[in-house]
Design an enzyme around this catalytic site. Structure first.
Site, PDB file in Angstrom:
ATOM      1  N   ARG A   1      11.494  -6.813   4.513  1.00  0.00           N
ATOM      2  CA  ARG A   1      11.106  -4.817   4.770  1.00  0.00           C
ATOM      3  C   ARG A   1      12.089  -4.632   5.868  1.00  0.00           C
ATOM      4  NH1 ARG A   1       5.215  -2.482   4.634  1.00  0.00           N
ATOM      5  NH2 ARG A   1       5.090  -3.634   7.102  1.00  0.00           N
TER       6      ARG A   1
ATOM      7  N   ARG B   1      -0.760  -9.707  13.035  1.00  0.00           N
ATOM      8  CA  ARG B   1      -1.216  -8.205  12.536  1.00  0.00           C
ATOM      9  C   ARG B   1      -1.865  -9.050  11.074  1.00  0.00           C
ATOM     10  NH1 ARG B   1       4.440  -5.848  10.968  1.00  0.00           N
ATOM     11  NH2 ARG B   1       3.315  -5.156   9.208  1.00  0.00           N
TER      12      ARG B   1
ATOM     13  N   LYS C   1       0.674  -1.294   0.125  1.00  0.00           N
ATOM     14  CA  LYS C   1       0.084  -0.129  -0.105  1.00  0.00           C
ATOM     15  C   LYS C   1       1.051   1.689  -0.016  1.00  0.00           C
ATOM     16  CE  LYS C   1      -2.198  -1.242   3.493  1.00  0.00           C
ATOM     17  NZ  LYS C   1      -1.727  -3.034   4.251  1.00  0.00           N
TER      18      LYS C   1
ATOM     19  N   ARG D   1      -9.838   0.641   9.156  1.00  0.00           N
ATOM     20  CA  ARG D   1      -9.331  -0.969   9.493  1.00  0.00           C
ATOM     21  C   ARG D   1      -9.812  -2.052  10.299  1.00  0.00           C
ATOM     22  NH1 ARG D   1      -2.934   0.009   9.012  1.00  0.00           N
ATOM     23  NH2 ARG D   1      -3.086  -1.995   9.556  1.00  0.00           N
TER      24      ARG D   1
ATOM     25  N   ARG E   1      11.388  -1.420  11.763  1.00  0.00           N
ATOM     26  CA  ARG E   1      10.099  -1.358  12.591  1.00  0.00           C
ATOM     27  C   ARG E   1      10.071  -2.708  13.340  1.00  0.00           C
ATOM     28  NH1 ARG E   1       5.476  -0.259   8.792  1.00  0.00           N
ATOM     29  NH2 ARG E   1       4.106  -1.293   9.890  1.00  0.00           N
TER      30      ARG E   1
HETATM   31  P1  ADP Z   1       0.464  -2.159   8.103  1.00  0.00           P
HETATM   32  O1  ADP Z   1      -0.340  -2.040   6.943  1.00  0.00           O
HETATM   33  O2  ADP Z   1       2.161  -2.975   7.471  1.00  0.00           O
HETATM   34  O3  ADP Z   1       0.588  -3.434   9.284  1.00  0.00           O
HETATM   35  P2  ADP Z   1       0.491  -0.442   8.999  1.00  0.00           P
HETATM   36  O4  ADP Z   1       1.642   1.264   9.141  1.00  0.00           O
HETATM   37  O5  ADP Z   1      -0.172   0.218   8.693  1.00  0.00           O
HETATM   38  O6  ADP Z   1       0.735  -1.054   8.817  1.00  0.00           O
HETATM   39  O7  ADP Z   1      -0.294   0.016  10.547  1.00  0.00           O
HETATM   40  C1  ADP Z   1       0.915   0.151  11.441  1.00  0.00           C
HETATM   41  C2  ADP Z   1       0.438  -0.257  12.907  1.00  0.00           C
HETATM   42  O8  ADP Z   1      -0.232   0.925  13.358  1.00  0.00           O
HETATM   43  C3  ADP Z   1      -0.057  -1.595  13.033  1.00  0.00           C
HETATM   44  O9  ADP Z   1      -0.464  -2.939  13.235  1.00  0.00           O
HETATM   45  C4  ADP Z   1      -2.135  -1.108  14.127  1.00  0.00           C
HETATM   46  O10 ADP Z   1      -1.173  -1.426  14.629  1.00  0.00           O
HETATM   47  C5  ADP Z   1      -1.664   0.660  13.781  1.00  0.00           C
HETATM   48  N1  ADP Z   1      -2.433   1.214  13.050  1.00  0.00           N
HETATM   49  C6  ADP Z   1      -2.430   1.488  11.352  1.00  0.00           C
HETATM   50  N2  ADP Z   1      -3.378   1.962  10.877  1.00  0.00           N
HETATM   51  C7  ADP Z   1      -4.356   1.485  12.554  1.00  0.00           C
HETATM   52  C8  ADP Z   1      -6.034   2.215  12.488  1.00  0.00           C
HETATM   53  N3  ADP Z   1      -6.849   2.462  11.523  1.00  0.00           N
HETATM   54  N4  ADP Z   1      -6.479   1.247  13.522  1.00  0.00           N
HETATM   55  C9  ADP Z   1      -5.898   0.503  14.385  1.00  0.00           C
HETATM   56  N5  ADP Z   1      -4.945   0.274  14.094  1.00  0.00           N
HETATM   57  C10 ADP Z   1      -4.033   1.062  13.206  1.00  0.00           C
END
Ligand code: ADP
Length: 189
Positions: free
Chosen positions: A128, A146, A14, A89, A134
């Site tokens: 990555r 996740r 994404k 999400r 991270r």
């Molecule tokens: P990825 O898609 O690789 O898991 P992101 O950078 O989108 O990574 O998200 C990292 C973390 O941030 C998620 O695992 C979650 O803990 C938190 N997070 C991100 N977006 C949301 C959301 N919309 N609602 C709740 N938690 C979120």
């Protein structure tokens, strides 16, 4: 306005594709993950709270995430449109976004859902991790959590947009350029 929900499991690509869509369609990119990480780095109260969830691979609570996202939209009142990356999400987040955008006389144009199978996701995220720094990328059990959280709480968000005929599934395996082309075609059709 062109408002895109860029959707898909962790590691689906994404962030990579969002950068290209921003350039091509002149949109503002809002990545909730990036915003949380910036807050963690800056040691803000929001960052401290979010870190407790993110380090385990769990979702940050809806009310916190929704409030943060809405204030970011409000900071960009002149935008041509937005790419929402990592948001919504949960169904609660999707409903909140719907109402919030309606209050601004706009709406989601399309959800583009990158489709990649689980084992490929784990491989990509571990790769990555070598550069991302991270903590949630470096540990396979956190990555698996996740993906599990995605399957349990997030995948259903696709149904919300499918019910409005806004759901477009995009094959997320191939070269970065090939995948971009698929996204452009879905947006321009
Ligand atoms: P990825 O898609 O690789 O898991 P992101 O950078 O989108 O990574 O998200 C990292 C973390 O941030 C998620 O695992 C979650 O803990 C938190 N997070 C991100 N977006 C949301 C959301 N919309 N609602 C709740 N938690 C979120």
């Amino acid at each position: 306005m062109l408002n895109i929900v860029l959707f898909g499991p962790p590691g689906a690509g994404k962030g990579t594709q969002a950068a290209r869509l921003v350039a091509k369609y002149d949109l503002v990119h809002l990545s909730t993950g990036d915003i949380f990480r910036a807050n963690i780095k800056g040691e803000t109260e929001l960052g401290k709270l979010a870190k407790q969830y993110i380090d385990k691979g769990d979702l940050v609570p809806d009310e916190v995430t929704i409030g943060m996202l809405e204030s970011e939209v409000d900071k960009n009142s002149n935008a041509n449109g937005f790419i929402f990356d990592g948001f919504p999400r949960t169904t609660v987040q999707a409903e909140a976004l719907e109402q919030f955008l309606a209050s601004k006389n706009t709406k989601i144009s399309v959800m583009l859902a990158l489709d990649v199978e689980d084992d490929e996701l784990v491989k990509r995220i571990l790769l990555r991790a070598k550069d991302s720094g991270r903590a949630d990328d470096a540990d396979e059990s956190i990555i698996r959590n996740r993906i599990e959280v995605y399957n349990k709480h997030t995948a259903v968000v696709a149904d919300f947009y499918a019910a409005q005929n806004k759901f477009e599934k995009i094959d997320g395996v191939g070269s970065i350029d090939e995948i971009s082309e698929r996204l452009y075609n879905a947006i321009d059709k």
